[in-house]
Design an enzyme around this catalytic site. Structure first.
Site, PDB file in Angstrom:
ATOM      1  N   HIS A 182      51.495  39.282  32.289  1.00 14.28           N
ATOM      2  CA  HIS A 182      50.826  39.226  33.794  1.00 14.28           C
ATOM      3  C   HIS A 182      50.150  40.646  34.133  1.00 14.28           C
ATOM      4  O   HIS A 182      50.046  40.848  35.237  1.00 14.28           O
ATOM      5  CB  HIS A 182      51.881  39.010  34.903  1.00 14.28           C
TER       6      HIS A 182
ATOM      7  N   HIS B 150      47.501  31.900  30.521  1.00 14.93           N
ATOM      8  CA  HIS B 150      48.313  32.067  29.175  1.00 14.93           C
ATOM      9  C   HIS B 150      47.945  30.967  28.193  1.00 14.93           C
ATOM     10  O   HIS B 150      49.031  30.844  27.560  1.00 14.93           O
ATOM     11  CB  HIS B 150      49.873  31.925  29.583  1.00 14.93           C
TER      12      HIS B 150
END
Length: 328
Positions: A216, A54
């Site tokens: 995700h 991320h």
């Protein structure tokens, strides 16, 4: 993929951070990133973390005015409690530590365990849970809403409060207020490919998009034929506004998911501003770029945070991290 082997991708990235950011202490083996001048005497410390993939969240937000330390886990995998305790011990000056936790089951459980272990070592700990994503009530990875773009707002504004010398309970209260004032919604134009899997996490045919994705690799809540940037902005911003229902100015984050060029993100930012203006909402500040990504996912997310005079002042306060800096 620009990697050596999937097994070392996180360690290789941390070695890179250590090489180019001497203002940070990077423990590659323990997977902890700490601002080099920590602990800062008399100041509440902020620690956050989560699965890698991320970037720049979270290690890219370590520095004066934001996080004191970050704990990167394996790709899309929570860090372990030992990392969090090690980070807390490295940055605690005796004023206490705030854990900023995105609402994913693994992160929540591990940070709760780490808080108990840290307190056993005499470290005062408070926690704030970030759960801003309005796309789903529950998800594959959470009970309740996911924590996404608002994490940046919480870490920046609470970090500024800590820099001003606010005590731990005050910093935690500011962080919770930012989270409660923030909402997000994400869109995917292409699926993410993780280094270990080596193939897209879901099938998204050309000419289609996913609305309401997470970070995700989970699919969205709805699939539609491709829309224009303006049509996506109408849908995403309206979805956020319907839930947030702001009564004052907002800070807007137009966030890239990792594979969308800034040319397209700025164009989308213009459309997001148009929608806000048409709905009578003032964007006091806007940030455009890749800040809370999902590896190579194509797409974007919109996060809005309603602010008052205090939150806007803290947002504008100086910050100096690898990925976010102004005013210093």
């Amino acid at each position: 993929m620009l990697i050596n082997v999937p097994e070392t991708v996180v360690a290789d990235a941390l070695r890179g951070m250590a090489a180019v950011h001497p203002e940070l202490t990077v423990d590659v083996e323990s997977r902890v990133v700490v601002r080099r001048d920590a602990p800062v005497a008399g100041k509440v410390a902020l620690v956050s973390g989560g699965g890698s993939g991320h970037e720049p969240l979270h290690a890219g937000f370590v520095g004066p005015g934001m996080l004191s330390a970050a704990c990167p886990g394996e790709v899309f995998t929570s860090p372990v409690p030992d990392q969090m305790v090690r980070a807390a011990a490295a940055v605690d000056s005796g004023a206490g530590v705030l854990f900023v936790v995105k609402n994913y089951t693994g992160d929540v459980l591990n940070f709760e365990m780490a808080a108990e272990l840290a307190e056993d070592e005499g470290i005062q700990v408070a926690q704030v849970l970030v759960n801003d994503d309005v796309a789903v009530t529950d998800s594959l990875y959470t009970a309740g809403r996911r924590g996404t773009g608002a994490t940046l707002f919480v870490e920046k504004i609470a970090g500024a409060a800590a820099d001003e010398g606010a005590p731990l309970d005050r910093v935690a209260a500011v962080a919770r207020r930012v989270n409660e004032s923030s909402r997000s919604f994400g869109v995917a134009l292409g699926a993410v490919t993780t280094p270990a899997k080596g193939s897209p996490t879901f099938d998204l045919p050309p000419g289609e998009l996913e609305l309401g994705i997470g970070i995700h690799g989970e699919p969205g809540r709805e699939r539609r034929p491709m829309m224009t940037s303006g049509e996506i902005a109408d849908f995403a911003v309206d979805t956020v506004l319907e839930d947030l229902r702001p009564t004052g100015p907002v800070i807007a984050l137009v966030n890239g998911m990792g594979a969308t060029p800034l040319l397209e993100l700025y164009g989308f930012g213009a459309e997001a501003h148009r929608v806000l203006s048409e709905r009578g909402v003032v964007a006091a500040r806007t940030l455009v770029g890749n800040y809370v990504t999902s590896l190579d996912m194509a797409g974007c997310s919109v996060t809005l945070c309603q602010v008052d005079e205090e939150l806007l002042r803290l947002w504008d306060a100086p910050v100096e991290t690898p990925a976010l800096r102004w005013g210093r």
